[in-house]
Design a protein around this motif. Structure first.
Motif, mmCIF file in Angstrom:
data_model
loop_
_atom_site.group_PDB
_atom_site.id
_atom_site.type_symbol
_atom_site.label_atom_id
_atom_site.label_comp_id
_atom_site.label_asym_id
_atom_site.label_seq_id
_atom_site.Cartn_x
_atom_site.Cartn_y
_atom_site.Cartn_z
ATOM 1 N N MET A 326 0.802 -1.219 0.000
ATOM 2 C CA MET A 326 0.000 0.000 0.000
ATOM 3 C C MET A 326 0.836 1.272 0.000
ATOM 4 N N SER A 327 2.104 1.173 0.381
ATOM 5 C CA SER A 327 2.931 2.374 0.476
ATOM 6 C C SER A 327 3.038 3.120 -0.854
ATOM 7 N N PRO A 328 3.408 2.465 -1.972
ATOM 8 C CA PRO A 328 3.420 3.205 -3.246
ATOM 9 C C PRO A 328 2.032 3.614 -3.713
ATOM 10 N N VAL A 329 1.014 2.836 -3.332
ATOM 11 C CA VAL A 329 -0.365 3.208 -3.685
ATOM 12 C C VAL A 329 -0.740 4.510 -2.990
ATOM 13 N N MET A 330 -0.403 4.605 -1.698
ATOM 14 C CA MET A 330 -0.663 5.840 -0.953
ATOM 15 C C MET A 330 0.118 7.005 -1.550
ATOM 16 N N GLY A 331 1.331 6.707 -2.052
ATOM 17 C CA GLY A 331 2.123 7.754 -2.692
ATOM 18 C C GLY A 331 1.437 8.312 -3.923
ATOM 19 N N LYS A 332 0.896 7.427 -4.756
ATOM 20 C CA LYS A 332 0.182 7.867 -5.945
ATOM 21 C C LYS A 332 -1.086 8.634 -5.572
ATOM 22 N N MET A 333 -1.790 8.159 -4.535
ATOM 23 C CA MET A 333 -3.001 8.858 -4.084
ATOM 24 C C MET A 333 -2.664 10.242 -3.556
ATOM 25 N N PHE A 334 -1.520 10.348 -2.853
ATOM 26 C CA PHE A 334 -1.100 11.655 -2.358
ATOM 27 C C PHE A 334 -0.798 12.598 -3.517
ATOM 28 N N ASP A 335 -0.071 12.095 -4.524
ATOM 29 C CA ASP A 335 0.243 12.940 -5.680
ATOM 30 C C ASP A 335 -1.021 13.449 -6.359
ATOM 31 N N LYS A 336 -2.089 12.633 -6.366
ATOM 32 C CA LYS A 336 -3.316 13.003 -7.077
ATOM 33 C C LYS A 336 -4.260 13.837 -6.219
ATOM 34 N N PHE A 337 -4.437 13.432 -4.939
ATOM 35 C CA PHE A 337 -5.465 14.065 -4.104
ATOM 36 C C PHE A 337 -4.913 14.905 -2.961
ATOM 37 N N GLY A 338 -3.628 14.733 -2.612
ATOM 38 C CA GLY A 338 -3.095 15.432 -1.462
ATOM 39 C C GLY A 338 -3.418 14.702 -0.174
ATOM 40 N N PRO A 339 -2.999 15.257 0.984
ATOM 41 C CA PRO A 339 -3.155 14.553 2.253
ATOM 42 C C PRO A 339 -4.448 14.865 3.002
ATOM 43 N N ARG A 340 -5.282 15.758 2.459
ATOM 44 C CA ARG A 340 -6.404 16.330 3.204
ATOM 45 C C ARG A 340 -7.283 15.277 3.869
ATOM 46 N N TRP A 341 -7.654 14.223 3.110
ATOM 47 C CA TRP A 341 -8.541 13.204 3.676
ATOM 48 C C TRP A 341 -7.822 11.881 3.922
ATOM 49 N N ILE A 342 -6.712 11.679 3.255
ATOM 50 C CA ILE A 342 -5.980 10.422 3.448
ATOM 51 C C ILE A 342 -5.490 10.281 4.887
ATOM 52 N N VAL A 343 -4.899 11.345 5.420
ATOM 53 C CA VAL A 343 -4.317 11.278 6.764
ATOM 54 C C VAL A 343 -5.386 11.092 7.854
ATOM 55 N N PRO A 344 -6.467 11.893 7.859
ATOM 56 C CA PRO A 344 -7.507 11.645 8.876
ATOM 57 C C PRO A 344 -8.125 10.255 8.778
#
Length: 485
Positions: A326-344
């Protein structure tokens, strides 16, 4: 275009062969972290071989952490004094020397020296790796790259105990180091061929006073927390209290000093950037939680339930593997959406997993333990990488070395604190259970008492996650000028 954008644009015009550069960094980092955790499986054998106590054998881990705690804060200074190639060659030369010494060790003292040299190598390599990534990759690609970095850094400690168990069983503990040597040598040759000097060498004035108080401060705190699990005194022992007092006082003086001088050893002005500060706090929470879980769950499975080490490792392995995936998947999601909702969302998943883990007992199904551990690891992955990348993105180019050093220092301190508090709370919870037991001498109560201590540790971990959760809603994407635009 602002100054930071201009600096990024200037660096983007340089051509970097990113694939071999990252291969050299990631493979050498993997070997370093693998050897760090792999040796833990051999501690019992080493105690018998060298005729040493458990507390003495623990110094193979404590000495490693202490070296990192002292040297990592210096990495920000080293990155400004020496070129990328020089530091990479120096780091891997140390790694080869430490690994060779450990492989040839016939006594505990020599093995400990090898471990300390290995730790010195990692103290230089990891901050150098992060600093290089920030320079050679544009902001819109950093999330995916740091996600791949997270994959490697997670897989190494997750698979270390399993692979080392196979190596030790068939070849002997020395082969953990012998098998690492050719890989490190290959990484060194790869780095010599492809790694370029990517950072600007400014050679700031070295403040000797800062070096001294940094060593006493960070070293004292890590030493104090690492010593909580040793001896009978716990938190009240002289081995904990005196280093802690010295470390805290020296650290306060260090902070005061860095804010007073023009060329600080560790530029704490990076903490004035709000997303970097939040990212650093999120990193502290994640490292504390993951170290707590790494200490508590194996003890619960082995000492509480009576499982063997291999079975316990297999139960915990899916969580580490899925976190790596999931680590590279989260990286791609961060690049696309940012951390706003991923982190919470990540912290909500962490809190839910810890809520169930705090109630585990001797009758809890193993499949549920596996699921909750996997959820915990995935949640940490969702918080860690986006918070770290977003925080570092907000810093100007000249603060990259200091930002990397600050975050890596926080990781070492959080690791020592998480381990110490987990061990301490297991002891407190176990004693409280025994005091209330109708027959404290009944051997059955030993495992039940340990499980009670494990529950206490997870209550603490849940409290930490819940404290971090509101803070996560303040995180927002850093707007960085696109150098390619």
């Amino acid at each position: 275009m602002n100054v930071k954008g201009a600096e990024d644009l200037q660096n983007s015009k340089k051509h970097y062969q990113t694939t071999p550069i990252m291969a050299a960094f990631l493979l050498s980092g993997f070997v370093g972290l693998f050897s760090e955790t792999a040796l833990n499986v051999a501690l019992s054998s080493l105690m018998d071989l060298f005729q040493i106590s458990a507390s003495m054998a623990q110094w193979l881990t404590t000495g490693y952490l202490l070296t990192l705690g002292i040297l990592v804060p210096l990495s920000g200074l080293l990155l400004q004094w020496f070129s990328t190639r020089q530091l990479f060659v120096f780091s891997l030369s140390l790694s080869i020397a430490g690994t060779l010494i450990a492989a040839l060790a016939t006594g505990f003292e020599v093995l400990l020296i090898g471990r300390i040299i290995q730790a010195a190598s990692m103290a230089v390599l990891v901050p150098l790796m992060f600093n290089t990534i920030l320079i050679i990759f544009p902001p819109e690609k950093r999330g995916g790259v740091i996600g791949i970095l997270g994959l490697v850094l997670v897989v190494a400690p997750a698979t270390g105990p399993t692979l080392s168990g196979i190596i030790i069983g068939s070849l002997g503990w020395q082969w953990i180091f012998w098998l690492s040597l050719p890989v490190i040598g290959f990484c060194l040759l790869l780095g010599l061929r492809f790694i370029q000097n990517v950072s600007t060498i400014s050679k700031p004035k070295i403040d000797l006073f800062s070096l001294i108080v940094s060593t006493v401060g960070f070293g004292g705190i890590v030493f104090a927390f690492s010593g909580v699990g040793e001896g009978e005194g716990g938190w009240g022992s002289a081995e904990v209290i005196y280093p802690m007092i010295a470390g805290v006082l020296a650290l306060l003086v260090f902070v005061w000093r860095q804010n007073r001088i023009k060329q600080p050893m560790l530029n704490l002005r990076a903490l004035k950037y709000p997303m970097f500060s939040i990212g650093t706090l999120m990193l502290f929470v994640c490292m504390l939680l993951i170290l707590t879980a790494m200490v508590v769950l194996p003890m619960y499975l082995i000492k509480g339930l009576g499982l063997d080490a291999l079975t316990a490792g297999l139960i915990l392995l899916p969580g580490g593997i899925l976190q790596a995936i999931m680590s590279p998947v989260m990286g791609k999601m961060f690049d696309k959406f940012g951390p706003r909702w991923i982190v919470p969302l990540g912290l909500i998943v962490i809190s839910a997993a810890l809520f169930f883990l705090k109630g585990i007992s001797e009758s809890t199904p193993l499949i549920l333990i596996m699921i909750m551990h996997t959820g915990l690891m995935v949640g940490i992955c969702a918080v860690w990488m986006p918070s770290q990348t977003n925080g570092l993105n907000q810093l100007p180019l000249e603060l990259y070395p200091h930002g990397s050093a600050i975050m890596n220092t926080i990781q070492q301190i959080a690791g020592a604190i998480g381990t110490a508090i987990a061990i301490s709370l297991i002891t407190v919870g176990s004693h409280a259970f025994i005091e209330k037991a109708s027959d404290p001498t009944d051997p059955v109560n030993d495992s039940l008492a340990l499980i009670a201590g494990v529950q206490t540790s997870f209550v603490f971990a849940l409290a930490v996650a819940l404290v971090g959760l509101p803070l996560a809603f303040f995180i927002k994407r850093v707007q960085v000028d696109n150098p390619s635009a």
